[in-house]
Write a protein that holds these residues in place. Structure first.
Motif, PDB file in Angstrom:
ATOM      1  N   PHE B 383       0.767  -1.185   0.233  1.00 30.16           N
ATOM      2  CA  PHE B 383      -0.095   0.322  -0.246  1.00 30.16           C
ATOM      3  C   PHE B 383       0.770   1.090   0.110  1.00 30.16           C
ATOM      4  N   GLU B 384       0.845   1.550  -1.023  1.00 26.39           N
ATOM      5  CA  GLU B 384       2.028   2.732  -0.810  1.00 26.39           C
ATOM      6  C   GLU B 384       1.468   4.212  -1.100  1.00 26.39           C
ATOM      7  N   VAL B 385       2.288   5.090  -0.353  1.00 27.65           N
ATOM      8  CA  VAL B 385       1.384   6.251  -0.347  1.00 27.65           C
ATOM      9  C   VAL B 385       2.528   7.420  -0.636  1.00 27.65           C
ATOM     10  N   LEU B 386       1.871   8.746  -0.735  1.00 25.38           N
ATOM     11  CA  LEU B 386       2.931   9.665  -0.984  1.00 25.38           C
ATOM     12  C   LEU B 386       4.733   9.366  -0.575  1.00 25.38           C
ATOM     13  N   SER B 387       4.856  10.059   0.616  1.00 24.71           N
ATOM     14  CA  SER B 387       5.388  10.217   1.797  1.00 24.71           C
ATOM     15  C   SER B 387       6.074   9.209   0.773  1.00 24.71           C
ATOM     16  N   THR B 388       5.415   7.630   0.930  1.00 25.25           N
ATOM     17  CA  THR B 388       6.663   6.922   1.039  1.00 25.25           C
ATOM     18  C   THR B 388       7.702   6.651  -0.225  1.00 25.25           C
ATOM     19  N   LYS B 389       6.300   6.696  -1.189  1.00 22.01           N
ATOM     20  CA  LYS B 389       6.491   6.781  -2.920  1.00 22.01           C
ATOM     21  C   LYS B 389       7.625   8.070  -3.081  1.00 22.01           C
ATOM     22  N   ILE B 390       7.452   9.524  -2.362  1.00 22.99           N
ATOM     23  CA  ILE B 390       9.227  10.202  -2.509  1.00 22.99           C
ATOM     24  C   ILE B 390      10.504   9.714  -2.131  1.00 22.99           C
ATOM     25  N   TYR B 391      10.158   8.929  -0.954  1.00 18.23           N
ATOM     26  CA  TYR B 391      11.180   8.022  -0.283  1.00 18.23           C
ATOM     27  C   TYR B 391      11.985   6.943  -1.473  1.00 18.23           C
ATOM     28  N   PHE B 392      11.256   6.274  -2.075  1.00 12.25           N
ATOM     29  CA  PHE B 392      12.029   4.902  -2.449  1.00 12.25           C
ATOM     30  C   PHE B 392      12.351   5.659  -4.375  1.00 12.25           C
ATOM     31  N   ALA B 393      11.168   7.344  -4.188  1.00 17.19           N
ATOM     32  CA  ALA B 393      12.003   7.391  -6.243  1.00 17.19           C
ATOM     33  C   ALA B 393      13.646   7.940  -6.055  1.00 17.19           C
ATOM     34  N   VAL B 394      13.963   8.395  -4.410  1.00 18.60           N
ATOM     35  CA  VAL B 394      14.793   8.746  -4.640  1.00 18.60           C
ATOM     36  C   VAL B 394      16.145   8.128  -3.622  1.00 18.60           C
ATOM     37  N   VAL B 395      15.928   7.081  -3.188  1.00 18.55           N
ATOM     38  CA  VAL B 395      16.948   5.785  -2.238  1.00 18.55           C
ATOM     39  C   VAL B 395      16.456   4.552  -3.773  1.00 18.55           C
ATOM     40  N   GLY B 396      15.381   4.103  -3.548  1.00 21.20           N
ATOM     41  CA  GLY B 396      15.500   2.909  -4.613  1.00 21.20           C
ATOM     42  C   GLY B 396      16.252   3.008  -5.577  1.00 21.20           C
ATOM     43  N   ALA B 397      16.203   1.713  -6.218  1.00 23.21           N
ATOM     44  CA  ALA B 397      16.757   1.594  -7.825  1.00 23.21           C
ATOM     45  C   ALA B 397      16.555   2.607  -8.071  1.00 23.21           C
ATOM     46  N   GLN B 398      14.875   3.033  -8.315  1.00 22.98           N
ATOM     47  CA  GLN B 398      14.808   3.737  -9.232  1.00 22.98           C
ATOM     48  C   GLN B 398      15.950   5.890  -9.114  1.00 22.98           C
ATOM     49  N   ASN B 399      16.043   5.391  -8.324  1.00 24.03           N
ATOM     50  CA  ASN B 399      17.031   7.101  -7.939  1.00 24.03           C
ATOM     51  C   ASN B 399      16.358   8.141  -8.926  1.00 24.03           C
ATOM     52  N   ASP B 400      15.760   8.832  -9.854  1.00 18.19           N
ATOM     53  CA  ASP B 400      14.493   9.550 -10.254  1.00 18.19           C
ATOM     54  C   ASP B 400      14.547  10.797  -8.819  1.00 18.19           C
ATOM     55  N   PRO B 401      15.500  11.311  -9.510  1.00 19.14           N
ATOM     56  CA  PRO B 401      14.759  12.514  -8.449  1.00 19.14           C
ATOM     57  C   PRO B 401      13.326  13.622  -9.576  1.00 19.14           C
ATOM     58  N   GLY B 402      13.459  14.062 -10.398  1.00 18.03           N
ATOM     59  CA  GLY B 402      12.900  14.574 -11.026  1.00 18.03           C
ATOM     60  C   GLY B 402      11.489  13.495 -10.761  1.00 18.03           C
ATOM     61  N   ARG B 403      10.882  12.178 -10.586  1.00 15.69           N
ATOM     62  CA  ARG B 403       9.556  11.889 -10.079  1.00 15.69           C
ATOM     63  C   ARG B 403       9.763  11.961  -8.413  1.00 15.69           C
ATOM     64  N   ALA B 404      10.401  11.951  -7.677  1.00 16.50           N
ATOM     65  CA  ALA B 404      10.749  12.434  -6.484  1.00 16.50           C
ATOM     66  C   ALA B 404       9.695  13.886  -6.417  1.00 16.50           C
ATOM     67  N   ALA B 405      10.563  14.557  -6.417  1.00 16.47           N
ATOM     68  CA  ALA B 405       9.633  16.368  -6.698  1.00 16.47           C
ATOM     69  C   ALA B 405       8.547  16.290  -7.462  1.00 16.47           C
ATOM     70  N   ALA B 406       8.071  15.535  -8.391  1.00 15.98           N
ATOM     71  CA  ALA B 406       6.537  15.521  -8.373  1.00 15.98           C
ATOM     72  C   ALA B 406       5.852  15.279  -7.678  1.00 15.98           C
ATOM     73  N   LEU B 407       6.403  14.348  -7.646  1.00 17.57           N
ATOM     74  CA  LEU B 407       5.317  13.535  -6.137  1.00 17.57           C
ATOM     75  C   LEU B 407       5.335  14.699  -4.742  1.00 17.57           C
ATOM     76  N   GLY B 408       6.368  15.228  -4.940  1.00  9.65           N
ATOM     77  CA  GLY B 408       7.102  16.114  -3.657  1.00  9.65           C
ATOM     78  C   GLY B 408       6.130  17.436  -4.242  1.00  9.65           C
ATOM     79  N   ILE B 409       5.672  17.647  -5.503  1.00 13.92           N
ATOM     80  CA  ILE B 409       4.894  18.995  -5.509  1.00 13.92           C
ATOM     81  C   ILE B 409       3.285  18.456  -5.296  1.00 13.92           C
ATOM     82  N   ILE B 410       2.699  17.352  -5.302  1.00 18.60           N
ATOM     83  CA  ILE B 410       1.635  17.120  -5.300  1.00 18.60           C
ATOM     84  C   ILE B 410       1.351  17.094  -3.520  1.00 18.60           C
ATOM     85  N   LEU B 411       2.054  15.965  -3.108  1.00 22.88           N
ATOM     86  CA  LEU B 411       1.943  16.288  -1.313  1.00 22.88           C
ATOM     87  C   LEU B 411       1.922  18.000  -1.122  1.00 22.88           C
TER      88      LEU B 411
END
Lengths: 356, 729
Positions: B383-411
């Motif tokens: 069960f994914e929520v925005l805050s954890t998704k942001i975290y995994f977008a940065v530290v996980g295998a994805q390492n996609d700061p742009g995506r984390a930033a977009a999720l951050g904007i929504i949150l």
């Protein structure tokens, strides 16, 4: 060491204070002589407190020049002006003892602790609170707190001492005593004082001069006597002492007096310096006398609408051809009952003519 | 004006000519690094190494020196100071942002002027001091022109707070906005931004039509709404029991309200796992007694909802206590004298008066749930929520700061939206019935039905909460919870072992490092937070200046920004020149200061509003300046608020997780981040032992401070409840 005074004059030259687009004080000029007590008098919202705060430096003038002791202080903040103030709420620091409160101004301006304490004790002595130094402000009565506030303002030997409605938190009896004490202290030390109040009786009692303010401008300034006897306009006539305002006509003048026609009566008043024609007569409530059992003569016929017994005097509400009149009559021995018809006559004193 | 301006001017020269302009230990080496010491100052480096763009900074410094030193020019001093300060500040910022490590940072400048042969690193001590000096020269100029009643201190303080908020709140958030539109090659495109914001895994509604999971936004909002409703109802029940019944153990209920301050937010999750996890006590009992299969049902929406409700009910309780107490008993008494029965009174008077407060409690819990990071991280499962998704977008295998930033904007938009609704809509609708003395009276008792419902909800829940905390304290002493319940000190020894080595005492336990860092960071940030917060409160309450309302909104806004967004924004903003801070202890301290500042502001504003303004005015007319007035009059009267801010910032710095998990580094590990790391490794024993140690440590700290300062002082102003409402996660 003793508490001396260094009185200085205050001068406002075309001073205004704007809040956005509304002027709290609008193009005000006046001069206060050193060593005098001048009252700023007016209804609430007239700009008197703003004027006082501009002298203190707590408000900055939007335009114009403020001089204290001949020096331009317009841009000087409160800290750097040699002006102290007694606040309406007293503003005693609740976490300091009375002595520390009084010594505060000395300590922050770098006077040695021992000297400051000695002078504070002297200040407390001066206001009759010697020996109260170690108490906290909360342990004093309202009148005592007031005295502490005065002592605190005095020990700095200010050029100007300001009072912002200092008596409004006291009961009526204490108020009379405190105002006499303040006046006595001011005269004894020769202080320049500016006093703000909305109570015209208080103003008349303590002042050398009064500046009456209304709607952000000065309505009139002068000695208490001048303001009461020769008001310059309708507002001052009504605000100081109260007056019945009746339309009349100025018909002639000579020798410092003017003749005014009121219906078929003619009255003589101090010359208002107005052109002949329509004027407004301000008749003091105690300048009217009631006579019963007579008709004709030099009075106007009235009907007594209301009669109130107040011990030392009677108050009457009258209906006449010139409108309603309010009368204060010291004759309590033979009062006129409500509903009676009477003749109202005017005593020579207590009538003034102002512009309509 | 002269002495003070002269001091700042001198410091400006020191920063410009003597101190090293660039930071020595950036994470990335600059091309042709500047020399250390005075030789690395802007003046010398500009003259010798070819960084010519640093030299124009001498111009405003020379101008300011001229008007300060030459008597003939003194009349123009304010204008010149203002102009040179503003120019200097603008130049420092402009050159810092325009020229990066490898020359021009903005490509159009390169196109215009040709490539730069060398770049520059992040700002160091020299740059910081010079910028500060320019700032104060500018504000002194403002004051000299008669703004802020000519008060240099006020002008300087406003400038300082605004500059700090701009640099450490708005600059990072700006980086998030631009980061979300990053094209991958350093440019910004609206198309990239749009594509990221509209990604299907964020917004899809497939769970309604088929057996797939919904978009992460819907998950977050759904969870937040459920949590909001549950906590509000529970909070209301608690408040009614505490205020409107003859319940004996009210003190015990009050203890509940202290728990969330001293508890790291994810600890509840650990306790819930101990009960309902695969080896949980309840799970095993159910399986033994009723043969229910052991499942992972707790991982997902049910678990997160349960833990968030447990964690945020105390906050809601505090809000609701204020609401319920705020209803003047005389109103209800009036209703009763008008022949309304108890129930009719409750329905027609009490409840309508409480309604805005109830909505407020709901919105606060809503925001808390959206921003919560620790519980979904541990219990979220699929069960994914925005805050954890942001975290995994940065530290996980994805390492996609742009995506984390977009999720951050929504949150951020969701939280700010709720915050805006709370301020605008509810701010105007609140019925303030707490008046003067006239409102005193005995609160009327609840109608019987409401009373039973309140008891039935509140008491079991309180018991449940206390059981969970008991489990946490006890769990650290068991070998392996659920499987092997024999008692052991193994976990505590692993975490907090001490031994004697040749060099004396060795802190050999694994937790010591992070614990010492945590305490150090907390101890450094607490006084800073209190200072900045109370200074801001002073400006808000005591000074009137243009834009005061906007100023207040800006300072409070930083509170509504979720911790995860702050974390991601700090990484994006401070990972490169001109402000290069990642991996340092400074970034942790700054993060805590600006995260916890709003609470400090609230406490300060509340306390300062009770101090009559004429006290400071009186002090001013008696010849004390702003600084002396603050020191001698305001600070002594503010002692309770200061203590509350200090305690709060200290404790929050120890327990918070969401922002700092992005900012910790191997060198500066914090306790919470370390514990979460242990949990992710499955090392529950150590995690629980460490958590209980933290809880005990903070209880002791709070108790000690209360004891040292005196119960009466804290209690009288009840500063703690104010601070409690605003619990960043």
């Amino acid at each position: 060491m003793s508490i001396a005074s260094k009185p200085a004059g205050v001068e406002f030259r075309n001073v205004s204070r704007l809040y956005g687009n509304t002027a709290a004080v609008n193009d005000v000029s006046f001069t206060i002589e050193a060593g005098t007590l001048v009252t700023l008098l007016g209804p609430s919202g007239c700009g008197k407190t703003t004027t006082l705060r501009m002298i203190a430096g707590l408000e900055m003038a939007s335009s114009g020049t403020i001089l204290i002791g001949g020096k331009d202080v317009t841009r000087l903040p409160a800290t750097d002006r040699n002006v102290t103030m007694v606040f309406q709420s007293y503003a005693l620091f609740p976490h300091m003892t009375v002595a520390d409160n009084v010594a505060y101004g000395l300590v922050v301006s770098g006077v040695r602790k021992r000297d400051a304490a000695a002078k504070a004790a002297e200040g407390l002595e001066l206001v009759g609170l010697g020996g109260y130094g170690q108490r906290l402000p909360s342990e004093l009565s309202g009148g005592q707190q007031q005295r502490v506030a005065v002592a605190r303002a005095l020990v700095l030997e200010p050029e100007v001492l300001l009072f912002d409605e200092p008596l409004s938190n006291l009961d009526a009896k204490l108020r009379r005593k405190m105002r006499d004490d303040i006046r006595e202290l001011q005269q004894k030390l020769g202080l320049t004082s500016v006093y703000v109040t909305h109570d015209q009786e208080e103003a008349l009692a303590v002042s050398d001069r009064i500046i009456v303010m209304n709607k952000s401008v000065i309505a009139q300034s002068g000695t208490p006597d001048e303001l009461y006897r020769r008001p310059k306009n309708r507002f001052v006539a009504d605000f100081i002492g109260g007056a019945n305002l009746i339309d009349g006509e100025l018909v002639g003048r000579g020798g410092g007096t003017a003749t005014v026609a009121l219906g078929r009566l003619t009255l003589s008043v101090p010359d208002p310096g107005l052109p002949a024609g329509e004027v407004l007569l301000a008749i003091r409530p105690n300048a009217i006398r009631l006579r019963t059992g007579e008709t004709g003569g030099d009075g106007i016929p009235v009907t007594v609408r209301k009669a109130t017994y107040l011990g030392s005097h009677m108050e009457y509400g009258l209906t006449s051809e010139f409108g309603d009149l309010f009368v204060v009559d010291p004759n309590v021995a033979s009062p006129v009952p409500a509903g009676a018809s009477a003749l109202a006559t005017f005593t020579g004193d207590g009538i003034a003519a102002v512009a309509r | 004006m002269r002495p003070r301006s002269a001091v700042w001017l001198a410091l400006g020269w020191v920063g410009f000519a003597l101190l090293p302009w660039f930071a020595g230990s950036g994470t990335q080496p600059a091309i042709a690094p500047p020399s250390p010491g005075p030789a690395g100052s802007a003046l010398i480096d500009g003259l010798t190494s070819g960084r010519w763009w640093l030299l124009p900074l001498a111009l405003p410094l020379l101008l300011a020196l001229a008007v300060t030193a030459l008597p003939g020019l003194r009349a123009r001093q304010p204008v010149v100071l203002l102009a040179s300060g503003a120019f200097g500040l603008a130049w420092v910022a402009a050159q810092g942002f325009a020229i990066g490590l490898n020359g021009w940072a903005w490509t159009w400048l390169g196109a215009l002027f040709g490539p730069l042969p060398l770049g520059q690193g992040g700002f160091g001590a020299g740059a910081a001091l010079t910028a500060l000096s320019f700032l104060f020269l500018m504000t002194n100029g403002f004051a000299g022109l008669g703004f802020m009643k000519g008060d240099r201190f006020t002008a300087g303080a406003i400038g300082l707070v605004l500059a700090a908020i701009a640099a450490f709140v708005f600059l990072p958030v700006g980086y998030v906005l631009s980061g979300a539109g990053d094209t991958g090659t350093g440019g910004f495109s609206a198309a990239a931004l749009g594509a990221r914001l509209a990604a299907p895994d964020i917004w899809r509604l497939s769970c309604l039509t088929e057996a797939k999971s919904c978009g992460v936004v819907w998950n977050s909002v759904f969870l937040a709404v459920l949590t909001g409703i549950a906590t509000t109802l529970l909070g209301l029940a608690f408040a009614l029991v505490a205020v409107r019944t003859g319940f004996r153990a009210k003190k015990l209920l009050r203890v509940l309200t202290v728990l969330p301050i001293i508890t790291p937010p994810f600890v509840i999750s650990l306790a819930v796992i101990l009960l309902f996890g695969r080896n949980g006590t309840v799970t095993l009992a159910m399986s033994d007694w009723f043969g229910l299969p052991v499942s992972r049902w707790i991982y997902g929406l049910p678990g997160v909802l349960l833990t968030q409700t447990l964690a945020f009910t105390p906050i809601s309780f505090l809000v609701m206590i204020g609401v319920v107490q705020g209803i003047g008993p005389s109103l209800e008494e009036a209703a009763q004298t008008l022949r309304a029965s108890r129930w009719v009174t409750f329905r027609t008077v009490t409840w309508p008066l409480m309604r805005p407060g109830v909505a407020n409690a709901f919105l606060i819990s809503f925001i808390e749930s959206l921003a919560d990071f620790g519980n979904p991280l541990i219990l979220g499962g699929n069960f994914e929520v925005l805050s954890t998704k942001i975290y995994f977008a940065v530290v996980g295998a994805q390492n996609d700061p742009g995506r984390a930033a977009a999720l951050g904007i929504i949150l951020l938009c969701l939280c700010l939206g709720a915050f805006w609704v709370q301020r605008q809509w509810l701010g105007k609708k609140s019925y303030a019935t707490v008046g003067g003395k006239g409102d005193n009276g005995i609160p009327s008792q609840l109608p019987r039905g409401v009373k039973i419902a309140a008891y039935a909800t509140a008491l079991p829940w309180a018991a449940f909460t206390f059981v969970l905390y008991g489990l946490i304290l006890f769990g650290g002493f068991t070998e392996n919870w659920g499987r092997n319940n024999s008692l052991t000190l193994r976990h505590y020894i692993a975490a907090f072992d001490l031994s004697w080595g040749p060099g004396g005492l060795i802190w050999s336990g694994r937790a010591w490092g992070s614990l010492f860092t945590t305490i150090e960071v907390a101890a450094l940030s607490a006084p800073l937070t209190a200072a900045v917060g109370l200074l801001t409160a002073y400006l808000l309450v005591r000074q009137s200046f243009k834009g005061r309302g906007a100023f207040e909104f800006l300072t409070m806004l930083s509170f509504a920004i979720p911790g995860t967004v702050i974390g991601i924004s700090y990484i994006l903003a401070f990972n490169q020149p001109p402000i290069e801070l990642t991996g340092t202890v400074t970034i942790l301290i700054i993060c805590f200061v600006f995260r916890n500042m709003p609470v400090s502001i609230r406490a300060g504003v509340a306390a300062m509003s009770q101090i009559d303004r004429s006290l400071d005015e009186c002090s001013l007319t008696l010849g004390a300046g702003s600084v002396q007035t603050i020191r001698r009059v305001i600070l002594p009267l503010l002692r309770p608020a200061i203590v509350a801010s200090l305690v709060y910032s200290f404790v929050r710095a120890i327990t918070s997780i969401s922002a700092v998990i992005f900012l910790v580094s191997p060198k500066y590990e914090l306790a919470t981040a370390y514990i979460v790391g242990r949990v992710e490794q499955g090392d529950f024993g150590l995690a629980i032992a460490y958590s209980s140690a933290l809880i005990v440590l903070m209880s002791v700290v709070i108790a000690l401070i209360q004891f040292a300062v005196g119960e009466r002082r804290i209690g009288r102003r009840t500063a703690t409840p104010v601070t409690l409402q605003e619990k960043p996660v």
